[in-house]
Motif scaffolding. Structure first.
Motif, PDB file in Angstrom:
ATOM      1  N   VAL A 684      13.857 -13.550  16.696  1.00 39.91           N
ATOM      2  CA  VAL A 684      12.774 -12.933  15.938  1.00 39.91           C
ATOM      3  C   VAL A 684      11.777 -14.003  15.507  1.00 39.91           C
ATOM      4  N   GLN A 685      10.525 -13.808  15.905  1.00 36.38           N
ATOM      5  CA  GLN A 685       9.455 -14.714  15.498  1.00 36.38           C
ATOM      6  C   GLN A 685       8.640 -14.063  14.389  1.00 36.38           C
ATOM      7  N   PHE A 686       8.510 -14.773  13.261  1.00 38.88           N
ATOM      8  CA  PHE A 686       7.719 -14.301  12.125  1.00 38.88           C
ATOM      9  C   PHE A 686       6.406 -15.071  12.096  1.00 38.88           C
ATOM     10  N   ASN A 687       5.305 -14.355  12.195  1.00 39.81           N
ATOM     11  CA  ASN A 687       3.976 -14.950  12.102  1.00 39.81           C
ATOM     12  C   ASN A 687       3.410 -14.645  10.710  1.00 39.81           C
ATOM     13  N   TYR A 688       3.064 -15.707   9.975  1.00 34.79           N
ATOM     14  CA  TYR A 688       2.671 -15.539   8.583  1.00 34.79           C
ATOM     15  C   TYR A 688       1.157 -15.441   8.426  1.00 34.79           C
ATOM     16  N   VAL A 689       0.763 -14.924   7.287  1.00 32.72           N
ATOM     17  CA  VAL A 689      -0.658 -14.735   6.985  1.00 32.72           C
ATOM     18  C   VAL A 689      -1.401 -16.061   6.991  1.00 32.72           C
ATOM     19  N   ASP A 690      -0.714 -17.139   6.610  1.00 32.90           N
ATOM     20  CA  ASP A 690      -1.387 -18.448   6.541  1.00 32.90           C
ATOM     21  C   ASP A 690      -1.522 -19.123   7.906  1.00 32.90           C
ATOM     22  N   GLY A 691      -1.107 -18.437   8.999  1.00 32.30           N
ATOM     23  CA  GLY A 691      -1.268 -18.983  10.345  1.00 32.30           C
ATOM     24  C   GLY A 691      -0.054 -19.697  10.886  1.00 32.30           C
ATOM     25  N   THR A 692       0.963 -19.924  10.057  1.00 29.28           N
ATOM     26  CA  THR A 692       2.179 -20.569  10.531  1.00 29.28           C
ATOM     27  C   THR A 692       3.156 -19.527  11.084  1.00 29.28           C
ATOM     28  N   SER A 693       4.229 -20.016  11.716  1.00 31.99           N
ATOM     29  CA  SER A 693       5.238 -19.109  12.257  1.00 31.99           C
ATOM     30  C   SER A 693       6.585 -19.811  12.301  1.00 31.99           C
ATOM     31  N   GLU A 694       7.647 -19.033  12.410  1.00 38.10           N
ATOM     32  CA  GLU A 694       8.990 -19.576  12.596  1.00 38.10           C
ATOM     33  C   GLU A 694       9.821 -18.565  13.370  1.00 38.10           C
ATOM     34  N   VAL A 695      10.923 -19.068  13.986  1.00 37.84           N
ATOM     35  CA  VAL A 695      11.805 -18.223  14.792  1.00 37.84           C
ATOM     36  C   VAL A 695      13.207 -18.263  14.211  1.00 37.84           C
ATOM     37  N   GLU A 696      13.801 -17.106  14.047  1.00 41.75           N
ATOM     38  CA  GLU A 696      15.200 -17.007  13.629  1.00 41.75           C
ATOM     39  C   GLU A 696      16.014 -16.409  14.766  1.00 41.75           C
ATOM     40  N   ARG A 697      17.244 -16.911  14.920  1.00 39.59           N
ATOM     41  CA  ARG A 697      18.133 -16.460  15.988  1.00 39.59           C
ATOM     42  C   ARG A 697      19.391 -15.844  15.380  1.00 39.59           C
ATOM     43  N   ILE A 698      19.644 -14.594  15.706  1.00 35.69           N
ATOM     44  CA  ILE A 698      20.784 -13.861  15.189  1.00 35.69           C
ATOM     45  C   ILE A 698      21.747 -13.616  16.353  1.00 35.69           C
ATOM     46  N   PRO A 699      23.016 -14.035  16.243  1.00 35.95           N
ATOM     47  CA  PRO A 699      23.951 -13.859  17.359  1.00 35.95           C
ATOM     48  C   PRO A 699      24.191 -12.389  17.686  1.00 35.95           C
ATOM     49  N   ALA A 700      24.608 -12.150  18.921  1.00 38.35           N
ATOM     50  CA  ALA A 700      24.840 -10.783  19.386  1.00 38.35           C
ATOM     51  C   ALA A 700      25.933 -10.080  18.597  1.00 38.35           C
ATOM     52  N   TYR A 701      26.765 -10.832  17.903  1.00 37.36           N
ATOM     53  CA  TYR A 701      27.851 -10.231  17.138  1.00 37.36           C
ATOM     54  C   TYR A 701      27.353  -9.309  16.033  1.00 37.36           C
ATOM     55  N   ILE A 702      26.083  -9.373  15.717  1.00 37.86           N
ATOM     56  CA  ILE A 702      25.537  -8.463  14.701  1.00 37.86           C
ATOM     57  C   ILE A 702      25.705  -7.007  15.122  1.00 37.86           C
ATOM     58  N   TRP A 703      25.857  -6.756  16.435  1.00 37.13           N
ATOM     59  CA  TRP A 703      25.977  -5.382  16.953  1.00 37.13           C
ATOM     60  C   TRP A 703      27.419  -4.879  16.971  1.00 37.13           C
ATOM     61  N   ARG A 704      28.386  -5.666  16.540  1.00 34.61           N
ATOM     62  CA  ARG A 704      29.784  -5.344  16.819  1.00 34.61           C
ATOM     63  C   ARG A 704      30.264  -4.066  16.136  1.00 34.61           C
ATOM     64  N   LYS A 705      29.687  -3.682  14.994  1.00 34.11           N
ATOM     65  CA  LYS A 705      30.132  -2.480  14.300  1.00 34.11           C
ATOM     66  C   LYS A 705      29.180  -1.296  14.471  1.00 34.11           C
ATOM     67  N   ASN A 706      28.031  -1.570  15.014  1.00 31.65           N
ATOM     68  CA  ASN A 706      27.090  -0.498  15.342  1.00 31.65           C
ATOM     69  C   ASN A 706      26.282  -0.973  16.538  1.00 31.65           C
ATOM     70  N   GLU A 707      26.597  -0.452  17.694  1.00 30.78           N
ATOM     71  CA  GLU A 707      26.014  -0.955  18.939  1.00 30.78           C
ATOM     72  C   GLU A 707      24.679  -0.313  19.268  1.00 30.78           C
ATOM     73  N   THR A 708      24.259   0.644  18.462  1.00 32.23           N
ATOM     74  CA  THR A 708      23.003   1.333  18.746  1.00 32.23           C
ATOM     75  C   THR A 708      21.887   0.961  17.780  1.00 32.23           C
ATOM     76  N   GLU A 709      22.229   0.603  16.544  1.00 38.02           N
ATOM     77  CA  GLU A 709      21.178   0.303  15.568  1.00 38.02           C
ATOM     78  C   GLU A 709      21.740  -0.599  14.469  1.00 38.02           C
ATOM     79  N   VAL A 710      21.017  -1.671  14.143  1.00 36.49           N
ATOM     80  CA  VAL A 710      21.425  -2.564  13.061  1.00 36.49           C
ATOM     81  C   VAL A 710      20.220  -2.870  12.180  1.00 36.49           C
TER      82      VAL A 710
END
Length: 776
Positions: A684-710
């Motif tokens: 996920v890339q977040f683009n901020y109002v001030d022109g900067t940005s950053e990327v966060e990485r969430i492992p696939a394991y986030i889907w383990r208890k709900n494979e359709t929506e998290v």
């Protein structure tokens, strides 16, 4: 627009549109362990993915004499086979592959292929329907023991069973001799295939690529017994390691290249060629041309009547191939790989220059170095690239394509295609020639792994190399195709519809995603090297690969194998909805003011606005008796109890709570929907109002208890202007339009093209090099 988070009560406000659709099932099997889908570990194959403590494999040694008839395009040969039974089983018969029979008149490969009539048919299409009446396929003249006694055999299409007079017991060996011959076919015709000959009408010569040319022992293994599945053309080969001594008799003016080491160079090379060959063994920078183009062109004009015999020996190889022609230019150079030196070599006709003279042998050398750095040091003494308008691999020798126009110019696509196919086919020395997987059953285990390694080597060749397979976004068109034309990677070779995409591109992409996105380069590279080193000169299965990658990395990848290798679902993860919250730290006066403003806005609607003019006086305004306390009460005024409650709350906060209370953080609650079905990490890339940005990485394991929506909340100091899912296109997401917040429409383009009919790997039409040449 935002919403305030109260400590005791939470008000929600949705930013953007809601696209929520809920399936009936949201927790299936995507994160369950593969379990029974993999073969159970045993004493031969450990649960770690390594060979077990009782691992065994068979061995087959060959002594072969073969003669090429250049007048009639045929060969005849005699082979002595020494088969060593290292298994714990007694064998009453042996199976031998007769792959040339795949081209016989009554071959099942033709009978089992579909065909169709179109309004416009090429001659080649029509010929393929009519097949042929040529005398192709093996003629097995005899199979005898070492006393000259006939051994009974049974030939079933592309397989021959040798019925032993008595069982071959565990630990014993048997020797027998096979006499055979066959007519060589034109591989450039509709019959096709990897081996055969190409005829050059302009000089009346032939170029032979001799592969699948001798009866070869089938594999007998711990996991399937005999691998005697018929050869239909797509599923390639499962073969046994052994040692070879091969004597190849050809016209005296032919040049021969083959698997192994030439042991009688003094007898078959002239003095000048021998000197150049010895010089090449000490040259590491530029190839030494051993037979020049001028010398080859001179030989093309004559036809020697006498014969020469070239003798090659090879140790611990699973197959043997060779090439022969009087057209060949030959160059070679030495390559340091670890503590050994290998010879990189190329054989090619004048039609392939100047491309091949400039690039081929250097590409061979680069491939050996690149692959060795990620697997094991290349163990063989030679690696040969042969230009044959083809693309096929064998131990230490491969046949490739790439020809310029007659004027020597070529397009960039022809050059890159040539470099890619040489890397790919030379790379096959590692997979499956050394890491010896069963190609007839699992094409991806050699083609997919090798295509992945090819991608890495291409990028090391040229930083801007236009690799065709490997990057995630380049598999999208296949992944979003119609389900009826898709199969899992774990599909038998003969049952695959889109062969290149399924067996080459998809597994290569999957490995690249593992390396770059799921595991990271350090963990992946270590585990991949472990697999290669564990299984070099052995017979691995998919389970051995899957288990080794997890065993050496401590990364649970069952969900990945299940989705990418056992399934056909695509990746399509959507930014379903975004909500923005802030903690409510306003004073009572600020809160009442905001509430009053919101109330006024909420109650300001068209009817009320028009009634200001149309209703001259209301009942309340006219009759004081209809008024009470609430007509003068201001619900938005601050009361003493409001002030007291606020002060009490603030005074009871500790330092950490005060810091959080006054932090001014923005809380973004994002819901991700798994539309495609294939779970993947969230980038996920977040683009901020001030022109900067950053990327966060969430492992696939986030889907383990709900494979359709998290749903996940992201606290941010800065205010977000936009959000992009998978910003670097690294997950093979098939629909990028739902990867944006706010939504973003992406253009689609199409282009017109005109289909060409050039031979494989041959340049045609104009090219920038040709146009520049005209100007000069």
């Amino acid at each position: 627009m935002k919403r305030i988070i109260h400590l005791l009560a939470i008000n929600l406000l949705l930013l953007g549109n809601v696209f929520a659709q809920h399936s009936e099932q949201n927790h299936a099997e995507r994160f369950e362990q593969l379990g029974s889908m993999l073969r159970s570990p045993n004493v031969y194959r450990a649960a770690s993915g390594a060979p077990g403590h009782l691992y065994w494999q068979q061995q087959a040694n060959y002594e072969i004499s073969v003669e090429l008839d250049d007048q009639n395009q045929s060969i005849k040969g005699t082979e002595k086979v020494t088969y060593i039974n290292n298994s714990p089983d007694d064998l009453s018969y042996l199976w031998i592959q007769l792959d040339q029979n795949q081209r016989a008149k009554d071959a099942d490969s033709q009978k089992a292929s579909t065909s169709k009539i179109y309004e416009r048919m090429s001659l080649r299409q029509l010929e393929s329907i009519l097949w042929h009446d040529q005398d192709l396929g093996y003629k097995i003249h005899s199979v005898k023991d070492m006393n000259g006694t006939d051994i009974p055999v049974a030939i079933n299409k592309t397989m021959m069973r040798v019925d032993l007079p008595e069982p071959l017991k565990a630990g014993e060996e048997v020797e027998f001799v096979v006499d055979w011959s066959f007519n060589i076919h034109d591989r450039t015709s509709f019959i096709g295939g990897r081996p055969g000959y190409e005829y050059f009408e302009e000089d009346g010569n032939y170029l032979y690529t001799m592969a699948e040319w001798f009866p070869r022992m089938a594999v007998y293994s711990d996991f399937q017994g005999w691998q005697n599945k018929q050869f239909y053309g797509s599923g390639e080969f499962a073969l046994t390691f052994g040692n070879y001594k091969v004597s190849i008799t050809v016209p005296a003016d032919h040049m021969v290249g083959a698997t192994g080491v030439l042991t009688n160079a003094e007898e078959v090379l002239n003095d000048t060629e021998l000197d150049r060959w010895n010089q090449a063994k000490e040259t590491f920078d530029e190839p030494v041309v051993i037979r020049t183009q001028k010398e080859a062109e001179k030989l093309e004009k004559g036809k020697a009547s006498d014969m020469k015999t070239w003798v090659f020996e090879a140790e611990n190889v699973r197959d043997f191939a060779w090439t022969s022609s009087r057209k060949f230019i030959w160059d070679a150079m030495a390559v340091n790989v670890g503590n050994k030196t290998a010879m990189a070599m190329s054989y090619y006709g004048k039609e392939a220059n100047p491309l091949w003279g400039q690039y081929s042998t250097k590409v061979v050398a680069h491939t050996l170095k690149s692959y060795s750095s990620r697997t094991f040091d290349y163990p063989y003494p030679t690696a040969i690239s042969v230009e044959a308008a083809n693309g096929m691999e064998y131990p230490m020798i491969c046949f490739n394509y790439g020809r310029p126009d007659a004027d020597g110019t070529y397009s960039e696509a022809i050059k890159n295609g040539m470099i890619s196919v040489i890397i790919h086919e030379v790379g096959h020395n590692f997979f499956p020639m050394i890491v010896n997987s069963d190609e007839r059953q699992w094409t991806w285990m050699d083609e997919g792994l090798n295509t992945f390694m090819q991608f890495l080597a291409e990028q090391e060749w040229d930083r801007n190399y236009p690799s065709r397979r490997g990057p995630a976004h380049k598999i999208v068109d296949y992944m979003k195709g119609e389900k009826q034309y898709l199969e899992p990677i774990m599909t038998n070779s003969e049952n695959i519809i889109q062969f290149g995409s399924n067996a080459y591109a998809k597994p290569a992409t999957a490995l690249n995603i593992l390396r770059e996105t799921v595991m990271g380069r350090e963990l992946f590279d270590f585990a991949f090297k472990q697999y290669a080193q564990r299984w070099k000169f052995k017979h691995p299965t998919p389970a051995d690969f899957f288990r080794t990658m997890e065993d050496a990395s401590a990364v649970d990848l069952d969900w990945f194998w299940r989705g990418w290798f056992f399934g056909t679902e695509p990746v399509d993860i959507a930014l379903e909805e975004v909500k923005w919250y802030q903690l409510d730290n306003r004073t009572p006066a600020e809160k009442k003011k905001d509430e009053a403003s919101a109330h006024e806005k909420y109650e300001s609607y068209v009817s009320r606005t028009k009634n200001e003019k149309d209703i001259t006086e209301t009942v309340i305004e006219k009759d004081p008796g209809t008024r009470d306390f609430y007509n003068s009460y201001n619900q938005f005024s601050v009361t003493p109890s409001d002030e007291k409650a606020y002060k009490s709350f603030v005074s009871n906060l500790n330092e950490k709570e005060k810091e959080l209370f006054n932090s001014g953080l923005n809380y973004y609650e994002i819901t991700f929907k798994n539309v495609g079905g294939l779970v993947m990490p969230l980038i996920v890339q977040f683009n901020y109002v001030d022109g900067t940005s950053e990327v966060e990485r969430i492992p696939a394991y986030i889907w383990r208890k709900n494979e359709t929506e998290v749903t996940k909340v992201f606290p941010k100091e800065k205010e977000i202007e936009s959000i992009i899912l998978d910003p670097y296109r690294e997950t093979a997401d098939i629909d990028e339009e739902n990867n944006y917040f706010p939504r973003k429409a992406l253009p689609s383009r199409f282009e017109l093209f005109q289909r060409g009919n050039s031979p494989r790997g041959a340049s045609s039409g104009s090219n920038p090099m040709k146009e520049a040449k005209k100007k000069n």
